[in-house]
Design an enzyme around this catalytic site. Structure first.
Site, mmCIF file in Angstrom:
data_model
loop_
_atom_site.group_PDB
_atom_site.id
_atom_site.type_symbol
_atom_site.label_atom_id
_atom_site.label_comp_id
_atom_site.label_asym_id
_atom_site.label_seq_id
_atom_site.Cartn_x
_atom_site.Cartn_y
_atom_site.Cartn_z
ATOM 1 N N HIS A 138 67.083 -124.314 -37.084
ATOM 2 C CA HIS A 138 67.103 -125.745 -37.386
ATOM 3 C C HIS A 138 68.409 -126.140 -38.078
ATOM 4 O O HIS A 138 69.035 -127.139 -37.716
ATOM 5 C CB HIS A 138 65.898 -126.091 -38.273
ATOM 6 N N HIS A 143 71.412 -129.404 -37.757
ATOM 7 C CA HIS A 143 72.343 -130.046 -38.694
ATOM 8 C C HIS A 143 73.785 -129.584 -38.506
ATOM 9 O O HIS A 143 74.709 -130.395 -38.584
ATOM 10 C CB HIS A 143 71.899 -129.774 -40.130
ATOM 11 N N GLU A 184 67.168 -136.755 -39.183
ATOM 12 C CA GLU A 184 66.228 -135.718 -38.719
ATOM 13 C C GLU A 184 65.634 -136.025 -37.345
ATOM 14 O O GLU A 184 65.417 -135.107 -36.553
ATOM 15 C CB GLU A 184 65.082 -135.512 -39.727
ATOM 16 N N SER A 203 66.280 -129.257 -32.516
ATOM 17 C CA SER A 203 66.032 -127.841 -32.787
ATOM 18 C C SER A 203 64.585 -127.454 -32.473
ATOM 19 O O SER A 203 64.169 -126.346 -32.775
ATOM 20 C CB SER A 203 66.367 -127.500 -34.244
HETATM 21 FE FE LIG Z 1 66.474 -130.769 -41.559
#
Ligand SMILES: [Fe+2]
Length: 271
Positions: A138, A143, A184, A203
């Site tokens: 993730h 990110h 997000e 992700s």
């Molecule tokens: Fe996150």
């Protein structure tokens, strides 16, 4: 969705062992490498390969360009320091190892300084396609890719500066909500429908397959006041921006100018 990760104690011990190293880290140190096992690399390979296939049709072109800049492969879990060096070169962002979820005020305050907290452990192999907790997949694929692009990276910084500026818990909570619905879980319009740039969606193999079934609303900060979300499920409500410029205007503009009073007014207007 699968069960919660970490159901077996061997996995939990391994995760805790990797997480414990983060508490000893001091900014400026080289991030210690993790000697990942073959089984852990295999989880990365399985998930990263399938995500890469999905990204071609489901991820926003701006995200795809950023991910290409970061240049992380699908074969092996990258060491965090290698990713951090690449990000530092591209956008000046740096990574700091984290043992798990970092309280939002602290997590965001670090963004204002150009530091992103990143876990180093990988999800449990029994639930490879979904993780309710942040893991290295993730952090890096979600990110890290966004932070390789200066425009996305600037949005992270602005969110961080907004959290630094406000004092009330209600304001921090609302900034966190806007962060959730954009950084997000955010979407961008494209000619073939909304595509994802949000780290949580890009992700998640499972959510990439399903996000277009959610109620997709036009990006609107005031509308988020009444919207609810649950981080443990696939999202039922998502927000799409016309373009990255629109995202910068709406979310970036909000974070750049918000304070306790303006957020208080927004929340009061919805009551
Ligand atoms: Fe996150």
């Amino acid at each position: 969705m699968g069960s919660l990760p970490g159901g077996d104690s061997a996995y939990l011990r391994r995760r805790d062992e990797i997480a414990a190293r983060a508490s000893a880290y001091i900014r400026g140190d080289v991030i210690p490498d993790v000697e990942y096992t073959d089984a852990e690399h295999a989880i990365w390979r399985l998930v990263a390969t399938r995500l890469r296939e999905q990204h071609r049709s489901q991820a926003a072109p701006e995200y795809l360009d950023a991910a290409e800049q970061l240049g992380v492969g699908v074969e092996l879990i990258p060491q965090l320091q290698v990713v951090a060096d690449r990000l530092d070169t591209l956008t000046g962002f740096r990574l700091q190892p984290a043992g798990g979820v970092v309280p939002f005020r602290h997590f965001c305050g670090s963004l204002a300084d150009g530091y992103f907290h990143s876990t180093q452990y990988i999800r449990d192999g029994s639930t490879p396609f979904y993780s309710t907790e942040p893991d290295v997949l993730h952090e890096v694929i979600g990110h890290g890719s966004a932070l390789a692009d200066s425009r996305f990276a600037n949005l992270y910084r602005l969110a961080g500066e907004a959290v630094r500026r406000v004092e009330t818990e209600a304001a921090v909570e609302f900034i966190s909500k806007v962060f959730w619905f954009t950084i997000e879980c955010g979407l961008l319009d494209s000619s073939d429908g909304p595509r994802a740039y949000g780290a949580s969606i890009v992700s998640s193999y499972g959510e990439l397959d399903q996000f277009r079934s959610a109620e997709i609303r036009r990006l609107d900060i005031a509308d988020m006041v009444g919207a609810s979300y649950d981080i443990t499920r696939y999202q039922e409500t998502l927000y799409s921006a016309h373009s990255l410029t629109h995202l910068e205007d709406v979310a970036g503009g909000f974070w750049e100018s918000c304070d306790d009073a303006s957020i208080g007014d927004l929340l009061a207007a919805a009551e």
